[in-house]
Motif scaffolding. Structure first.
Motif, PDB file in Angstrom:
ATOM      1  N   GLY A 243       0.856  -1.188   0.000  1.00 61.06           N
ATOM      2  CA  GLY A 243       0.000   0.000   0.000  1.00 61.06           C
ATOM      3  C   GLY A 243       0.881   1.222   0.000  1.00 61.06           C
ATOM      4  N   SER A 244       0.380   2.320  -0.555  1.00 55.50           N
ATOM      5  CA  SER A 244       1.252   3.466  -0.783  1.00 55.50           C
ATOM      6  C   SER A 244       1.407   4.324   0.472  1.00 55.50           C
ATOM      7  N   SER A 245       2.575   4.961   0.551  1.00 54.12           N
ATOM      8  CA  SER A 245       2.888   5.863   1.670  1.00 54.12           C
ATOM      9  C   SER A 245       2.018   7.108   1.549  1.00 54.12           C
ATOM     10  N   LYS A 246       1.958   7.882   2.610  1.00 52.68           N
ATOM     11  CA  LYS A 246       1.171   9.128   2.603  1.00 52.68           C
ATOM     12  C   LYS A 246       1.667  10.054   1.489  1.00 52.68           C
ATOM     13  N   GLU A 247       2.986  10.120   1.357  1.00 51.45           N
ATOM     14  CA  GLU A 247       3.578  11.013   0.357  1.00 51.45           C
ATOM     15  C   GLU A 247       3.226  10.556  -1.067  1.00 51.45           C
ATOM     16  N   ALA A 248       3.384   9.254  -1.347  1.00 52.21           N
ATOM     17  CA  ALA A 248       3.091   8.751  -2.697  1.00 52.21           C
ATOM     18  C   ALA A 248       1.598   8.821  -3.007  1.00 52.21           C
TER      19      ALA A 248
END
Ligand code: AMP
Ligand code: GLY
Length: 425
Positions: free
Chosen positions: A93-98
């Protein structure tokens, strides 16, 4: 001992992911937080909110979860993936930034511009007067978008300048969507048909899914208000290999590389929503998650071991050879409750799912459902996804509707024309 997996979310998408993971020979247990009545049939539901990173982490540690899979985008937005990685727990799952590729339209458009990804001409504004001045210089229709997440309601396709101006004031001055309206994107209108594509990424490499097509409006013939999606087909018969190769080379890889160069490696499912016409393919928006109901048809067509694929992504070891697909087509028809999309009706008793699943090649994925005593009842807007596979699209459509006929609940709404669209002009 087999692998233990935690899936985060509660929709049809998460039921399909949990279903496919539970079919993996490597997986011994699937937990779903918080899940629905359908996910409870393939795993164990855990009563934790999908944005409660601390509790999710505690749970994953206490159960020695091998891999956590984010379905619901709010978890990515809340930084759940970052928290798990900081604690050395494997997560897909993607990071907050991505996730900004989805959560900020202004960021996403600037990334597309920097990476020469084909999309509509646009300009970002943080002052309403400047946005309105720009609109006056543009031809119609014109598209106004709130920068942030607005539950799918922050986009207006304006047919005249007054409507466009009103949309800007609504978003930026009245702040109908709160902080999501601090900025707006004004972009040119794109003609064509919308097509969904998905790619899994480990931050460096990507593997492509087949094309799919959602049907977003509530009524037949693409009439009425937009919904979360009323039905989907995959693959789209008229989207050819060359188009998908173009998506891979000119859209997916440039986006992943652009994020990587900013130090925001994208680990998860990248979902470019496209507008395709006879001349070109452009990105309407990027999502940083599986589509819903797209995931439901993809999970019916995926031949590979989903656990292995997602683990490879999470470990940064994805290989293009990892993925294979069954021949043929999959279709999903969404059954929604009375009042959807404006409201939803809760507590209506659902019958017929077992009968539908006795038919060949039918799987029913739950979305807004729950158990009430011994009854299964509606608990949200989109209630069920009746999915079918077939050698041809026509066969899959026919089978899906044969399944739909057997399911009943008061006020049930569905479209009768899923999979009937023609190739765009
Ligand atoms: P988005 O949230 O950016 O995907 O926009 C929501 C919906 O608005 C899309 O699914 C399209 O149906 C429509 N839309 C958004 N941008 C455009 C555009 N530039 N041209 C035509 N339709 C658009
Ligand atoms: N299928 C629409 C969405 O997931 O956004």
């Amino acid at each position: 001992m087999g692998k233990k997996v935690l899936v985060i979310g509660s929709g049809g998408r998460e039921h399909s992911l949990a279903w496919k993971l539970s079919n993996s020979p490597q997986v011994s247990k699937v937990y779903i937080a918080p899940g629905n009545a359908g996910t409870a049939l393939v795993g164990e539901n855990v009563d934790i909110d999908f944005i409660d990173g601390k509790k999710l982490l505690e749970f994953a540690k206490s159960k020695k979860i091998d891999l956590t899979v984010i379905g619901q985008e709010a978890a990515s937005e809340a930084g759940v993936a970052d928290l798990f990685r900081k604690n050395n727990l494997l997560i897909f799952g993607s990071s907050k930034e991505a996730t900004r590729i989805e959560s900020s339209k202004a960021f996403s458009k600037d990334l597309m511009k920097d990476e020469s990804i084909p999309t509509a001409e646009y300009k970002n504004f943080d002052k309403p007067e400047e946005a309105i001045r720009y609109i006056k210089s543009k031809s119609l229709p014109i598209v106004i978008k709130a920068d942030g997440l607005a539950a799918g309601k922050g986009v207006v396709v304006a047919e005249n300048h007054a409507e466009a101006e009103a949309a800007v004031r609504n978003i930026m001055v009245q702040k109908t969507f709160g902080r999501a309206g601090n900025k707006v994107v004004i972009e040119d209108f794109l003609e064509g048909q919308e097509v969904s594509t998905h790619a899994l990424s480990d931050g460096h490499k990507a593997v492509m899914f087949p094309s799919s097509q959602d049907h977003k409006q509530i009524f037949d013939g693409d009439k009425g208000p937009n919904t979360g999606g009323m039905g989907v087909i995959a693959p789209v018969p008229w989207v050819n290999k060359e188009s998908m190769e173009l998506v891979r080379k000119k859209i997916v890889y440039p986006a992943i590389n652009g994020l990587k160069n900013m130090g925001a490696e994208f680990v998860g499912c990248l979902y470019p929503g496209l507008m395709i016409n006879r001349r070109d393919i452009r990105v309407v928006e990027f999502n940083s998650r599986f589509g819903d109901p797209e995931a439901e048809v993809y999970m019916r067509l995926l031949d590979s071991d989903l656990y292995q694929l997602l683990e490879n992504c999470a470990k940064g070891k994805l290989d293009e050879a990892d993925i294979s697909w069954m021949d043929g087509y999959a279709v999903s028809v969404v059954l929604a409750s009375a009042g959807y999309p404006e409201t939803s009706s809760k507590g209506d008793v659902i019958t017929g799912i077992e009968d539908a699943e006795k038919l060949n090649d039918i799987v029913v994925f739950h979305a807004g459902t729950k158990k009430q005593g011994s009854d299964l009842v509606t608990a949200g807007g989109r209630v069920l996804n009746v999915t079918a596979t077939g050698k041809t699209l026509e066969e899959a459509v026919k089978k899906a509707y044969a399944g739909v006929e057997l399911v009943k609940f008061d006020g049930m709404q569905y479209r009768t024309d899923i999979g009937h669209r023609q190739q765009p002009e």
